[in-house]
Structure formats: C-alpha cells, structure tokens
Design an enzyme around this catalytic site. Structure first.
Site, PDB file in Angstrom:
ATOM      1  N   GLY A  13       0.794  -1.219   0.000  1.00  0.00           N
ATOM      2  CA  GLY A  13       0.000   0.000   0.000  1.00  0.00           C
ATOM      3  C   GLY A  13       0.827   1.270   0.000  1.00  0.00           C
ATOM      4  O   GLY A  13       1.935   1.322  -0.525  1.00  0.00           O
ATOM      5  N   ILE A  14       0.268   2.317   0.626  1.00  0.00           N
ATOM      6  CA  ILE A  14       0.947   3.606   0.600  1.00  0.00           C
ATOM      7  C   ILE A  14       2.226   3.594   1.427  1.00  0.00           C
ATOM      8  O   ILE A  14       3.149   4.358   1.145  1.00  0.00           O
ATOM      9  CB  ILE A  14       0.026   4.749   1.065  1.00  0.00           C
ATOM     10  CG1 ILE A  14      -0.288   4.644   2.564  1.00  0.00           C
ATOM     11  CG2 ILE A  14      -1.237   4.807   0.247  1.00  0.00           C
ATOM     12  CD1 ILE A  14      -0.922   5.897   3.121  1.00  0.00           C
ATOM     13  N   GLY A  15       2.310   2.704   2.437  1.00  0.00           N
ATOM     14  CA  GLY A  15       3.541   2.614   3.222  1.00  0.00           C
ATOM     15  C   GLY A  15       4.698   2.141   2.384  1.00  0.00           C
ATOM     16  O   GLY A  15       5.804   2.697   2.443  1.00  0.00           O
ATOM     17  N   SER A 130      -7.730   9.790   7.915  1.00  0.00           N
ATOM     18  CA  SER A 130      -8.646   9.575   6.795  1.00  0.00           C
ATOM     19  C   SER A 130      -9.780  10.589   6.857  1.00  0.00           C
ATOM     20  O   SER A 130     -10.134  11.091   7.944  1.00  0.00           O
ATOM     21  CB  SER A 130      -9.237   8.163   6.842  1.00  0.00           C
ATOM     22  OG  SER A 130     -10.275   8.011   5.900  1.00  0.00           O
ATOM     23  N   TYR A 156     -14.057   2.583  12.243  1.00  0.00           N
ATOM     24  CA  TYR A 156     -12.931   3.117  11.479  1.00  0.00           C
ATOM     25  C   TYR A 156     -12.899   4.642  11.553  1.00  0.00           C
ATOM     26  O   TYR A 156     -11.835   5.241  11.782  1.00  0.00           O
ATOM     27  CB  TYR A 156     -13.032   2.655  10.028  1.00  0.00           C
ATOM     28  CG  TYR A 156     -11.873   3.094   9.178  1.00  0.00           C
ATOM     29  CD1 TYR A 156     -10.583   2.602   9.399  1.00  0.00           C
ATOM     30  CD2 TYR A 156     -12.057   4.001   8.136  1.00  0.00           C
ATOM     31  CE1 TYR A 156      -9.513   3.013   8.615  1.00  0.00           C
ATOM     32  CE2 TYR A 156     -10.997   4.408   7.342  1.00  0.00           C
ATOM     33  CZ  TYR A 156      -9.736   3.917   7.586  1.00  0.00           C
ATOM     34  OH  TYR A 156      -8.677   4.321   6.807  1.00  0.00           O
TER      35      TYR A 156
END
Length: 276
Positions: A13-15, A130, A156
């Site tokens: 992912g973004i990591g 988020s 979330y």
C-alpha cells in the site's frame, strides 16, 4: 546527511510506496510490517532494514519499540501508518476492540515508548488518518471499545478521528521539546487495506470496477513522503490535518482540546504508560 525514517504498515500500500519514494530521495528508510514475506520483499528491494510487528498484539509493539531504540541512535521521522478497516466487532488478545487498537492504540503506544528518542532527534511524527474521521465517526470518549455502538464504518471513522486528536495533543505536549506532529488523509487508495472488512468497504476495495475510481498507492504514498521530507513550520504546520498536501477540514471534534487530552489520558491508562 540521510535521515532515519521509520514507516509502519510499510509491507504494501501507501507505506511501501512512500518507502520507495523516500529511499529514492536518499533517506534511510526502516520498513515495518506484519507479514514477514511482504515486509522482507519491500525492504530487500530497497536494501533497507526491516522489522515485524502485528499491531493487533501490543507485546509485539513493545518488542518493536525496544528493537528500534537499540538499533537506531536517531529516529528523525516516525510514520504511524499501520491500520485497516475490519468486519464484525472482535477483540484482540489484549482485550481491545480491534479497529481501535490497530489504528490508534498501537501507534500511540509505539510513539510513547520511543518518546525520548524522538525528543533527542527533534523528530516529526506522522499519523495516517482519513476523511472517514469526518464522514463516519460517532466518537464517544466513554465508549472507545464500541461496546454500545458498532459498525465497521463507525469504528474506522472513530479510530481515524483518534489519530487526529492524538496528533494535536502530541504537538501540544512535545512541541516545546522539538517534536512535531501531523495527520493526513492519503486519499481513497486502491490497496488491500479493507481486505478483512465486509460489505461496502470490502466491495469498494476489491471490486475491479470500483477500484478504478480509487487513487493509486503511489499518489497516496507521495502524500506521506511529502510530509516526511518537509520542514515543520515551513512546509506544514505541527498539530494540523492535511489532505492533498494542504490543510483540510475534518470533524469539529478534532478541534476540542479537552477531548484530545482525555483521549491521551485514557489511551495511556489502557496501554500502561505514563500520561505526562
């Protein structure tokens, strides 16, 4: 001189994307992930060190913190990026609601255990939050474990709001000691972070048609990398929340200093660290 940048949730992912981008920018990246196979693959592609920790187990977070303290004399950036959205309400082995622990409580604990190293290094702490903090949260400081009200979306959203509240309180408490803190929305990213969820979340992130509407991991990673490479007070302001590399609106509760302080104190009590 290269800086040492620790990124959790960096096995994909973004990591992983941010790790590659920061490595290409000449920084020393420390890759932290849950999956040994995926974490090793990302790290070895960069020639970077890597460590394992499942944030659903706080003892693994404590072991990670000890290893990081022993291994790295400086930590210039800590990116608390690990997280996810899940399905039915479940408790971790530590007895906490899983979404709350993985997205907030584990990162809070890791930051607290690295506190002295972060102060010594004049570090920046980045929280991957988020837009869900505004769209889905129904935050109740007296029901952090979602015992009275639970949906995967609400849990979330609450956890992502907790990320922002933690950021503002961290900036308030440690700003005078050289630590900066920032939270950001990476975008609705085409990644596997919702693979353990159900319903709309699972469909949106796994359906090939719906996924075309999502932002690429490289774009999301670049937003993390922008903060990591930036200078606090110049490129971004400590204690704030960003989207698209600009200050952004979020839940009105994020601006409540009393709520931020209460969350800090309750989080510290839950994980057994000092609240100072």
């Amino acid at each position: 001189m290269p800086r040492t940048i620790v990124i959790t949730g960096a096995s994909d992912g973004i990591g992983a994307a941010a790790a590659r981008q920061l490595h290409d920018a000449g920084e020393t990246v420390v890759v932290v992930g849950r999956s040994a196979e995926k974490t090793r693959a990302v790290a070895e592609s960069l020639g970077a060190p890597w460590h394992l920790a499942d944030f659903a187990e706080l003892d693994q977070v404590r072991a990670l913190a000890q290893t990081l303290r022993e291994t790295y004399p400086r930590i210039d950036v800590l990116a608390n990026n690990a997280g996810g959205v899940f399905g039915e309400r479940t408790l971790t082995a530590d007895g906490f609601e899983r979404t709350f622990q993985v997205n907030h409580l584990a990162g809070f604990l890791l930051t607290q255990l690295l506190r002295d190293r972060l102060i010594e290094s004049g570090a920046s702490v980045i929280q991957t939050s988020s837009v869900a903090a505004r769209a889905f949260s129904r935050f109740d400081i007296d029901d952090l474990q979602a015992e009275r009200r639970y949906t995967s979306s609400t849990a979330y959203g609450n956890a992502k709001l907790a990320n922002i509240l933690f950021t503002t309180e961290l900036a308030r408490r440690l700003g005078g000691r050289g630590v900066s803190a920032v939270a950001f929305h990476p975008g609705a990213i085409a990644s596997g972070f919702a693979g353990s969820s159900t319903g709309l979340w699972h469909w949106m992130y796994t359906n090939p048609v719906a996924s075309r509407l999502l932002t690429s991991v490289d774009v999301g990673g670049s937003r993390l990398a922008w903060l990591a490479l930036g200078t606090p007070g110049v490129d971004w302001q400590s204690g704030k929340y960003y989207a698209n590399n600009r200050p952004a609106r979020t839940s009105r509760l994020a601006a409540d200093p009393l709520l931020a302080r209460r969350l800090w104190e309750k989080s510290a009590e839950l994980v057994g660290v000092g609240a100072d």
